[in-house]
Design a protein around this motif. Structure first.
Motif, mmCIF file in Angstrom:
data_model
loop_
_atom_site.group_PDB
_atom_site.id
_atom_site.type_symbol
_atom_site.label_atom_id
_atom_site.label_comp_id
_atom_site.label_asym_id
_atom_site.label_seq_id
_atom_site.Cartn_x
_atom_site.Cartn_y
_atom_site.Cartn_z
ATOM 1 N N ARG A 128 -0.918 -10.681 1.259
ATOM 2 C CA ARG A 128 -1.575 -9.817 -0.290
ATOM 3 C C ARG A 128 -0.538 -8.483 0.065
ATOM 4 O O ARG A 128 -1.111 -7.794 1.284
ATOM 5 C CB ARG A 128 -2.624 -9.918 -0.740
ATOM 6 N N GLU A 161 0.372 -4.279 -1.509
ATOM 7 C CA GLU A 161 -0.211 -3.532 -2.481
ATOM 8 C C GLU A 161 1.230 -3.118 -3.486
ATOM 9 O O GLU A 161 2.452 -2.843 -2.235
ATOM 10 C CB GLU A 161 -0.837 -2.416 -2.353
ATOM 11 N N ILE A 162 1.231 -2.989 -5.078
ATOM 12 C CA ILE A 162 2.461 -2.902 -4.607
ATOM 13 C C ILE A 162 2.867 -1.522 -6.186
ATOM 14 O O ILE A 162 1.505 -1.416 -6.376
ATOM 15 C CB ILE A 162 3.888 -4.318 -5.625
ATOM 16 N N ALA A 163 3.399 -1.152 -6.363
ATOM 17 C CA ALA A 163 4.329 0.173 -6.991
ATOM 18 C C ALA A 163 5.448 0.611 -7.401
ATOM 19 O O ALA A 163 6.110 -0.136 -7.353
ATOM 20 C CB ALA A 163 3.428 1.607 -6.403
ATOM 21 N N GLY A 187 -2.451 -7.513 -11.335
ATOM 22 C CA GLY A 187 -2.596 -5.662 -12.053
ATOM 23 C C GLY A 187 -2.162 -6.063 -13.005
ATOM 24 O O GLY A 187 -1.747 -6.981 -13.782
ATOM 25 N N ASP A 247 8.768 0.237 -6.184
ATOM 26 C CA ASP A 247 8.990 -1.669 -5.216
ATOM 27 C C ASP A 247 9.738 -2.561 -5.774
ATOM 28 O O ASP A 247 9.674 -2.087 -6.456
ATOM 29 C CB ASP A 247 7.364 -1.320 -4.627
ATOM 30 N N GLU A 286 0.779 -11.025 -4.495
ATOM 31 C CA GLU A 286 0.574 -12.321 -3.364
ATOM 32 C C GLU A 286 1.941 -13.308 -3.379
ATOM 33 O O GLU A 286 2.818 -13.293 -4.628
ATOM 34 C CB GLU A 286 -0.752 -12.715 -4.030
ATOM 35 N N SER A 342 0.738 -0.839 -11.292
ATOM 36 C CA SER A 342 0.539 -1.181 -10.116
ATOM 37 C C SER A 342 -0.497 -1.968 -9.769
ATOM 38 O O SER A 342 -1.110 -2.450 -10.734
ATOM 39 C CB SER A 342 -0.308 0.420 -9.289
ATOM 40 N N GLY A 343 -0.843 -2.636 -8.554
ATOM 41 C CA GLY A 343 -1.065 -3.652 -8.300
ATOM 42 C C GLY A 343 -1.183 -3.971 -7.078
ATOM 43 O O GLY A 343 -0.657 -3.994 -6.397
ATOM 44 N N VAL A 344 -1.266 -5.556 -6.808
ATOM 45 C CA VAL A 344 -1.027 -6.374 -5.455
ATOM 46 C C VAL A 344 -0.335 -7.324 -6.175
ATOM 47 O O VAL A 344 0.431 -8.652 -6.957
ATOM 48 C CB VAL A 344 -2.740 -7.253 -5.536
#
Length: 114
Positions: free
Chosen positions: A72, A74-76, A93, A79, A67, A63-65
């Motif tokens: 920005r 959030e992604i997991a 991330g 996605d 840009e 997971s992370g972000v």
């Protein structure tokens, strides 16, 4: 008549990229439609853009972000991120993504933003 192509991740070496490292499984040497990479984002990647390439990320793990220019998100896992030419982007991330690039990836069209 075209023929099918089977490539194996286990047979594909990883190379450094602005995101961390990429296993470029399917490339322009294989076809002229698209390329497929498994990218391991192991550090904050460098923001970059492409002038001709469209990238589609599918998050497999982590997971992370993401840009995208000044946004920005959030992604997991599960996605999908669609990145048209000219969009400055980077992932932050620890993630593993499937990256589908059209037309096939060209390292000359990877421009790091200073």
């Amino acid at each position: 008549m075209p023929r099918g192509i089977v490539k194996k991740l286990a047979d594909t070496p990883s190379v450094p990229c602005p995101c961390g490292e990429a296993a470029r499984i399917l490339t322009s040497e294989d076809n002229d439609a698209l390329s497929v990479h498994v990218v391991r984002i192991s550090k904050d990647s460098e923001k970059h853009y492409h002038t001709r390439l469209t990238e589609t990320y599918y998050v497999l793990e982590g997971s992370g972000v993401m840009e995208l220019d000044d946004e920005r998100v959030e992604i997991a896992p599960g996605d999908v991120i669609h990145i048209p030419p000219g969009v400055r982007h980077r992932a932050v991330g620890r993630l593993t993504i499937l990256n589908i690039v059209t037309p096939p990836f060209d390292p000359e069209d990877e421009h790091v933003v200073a």
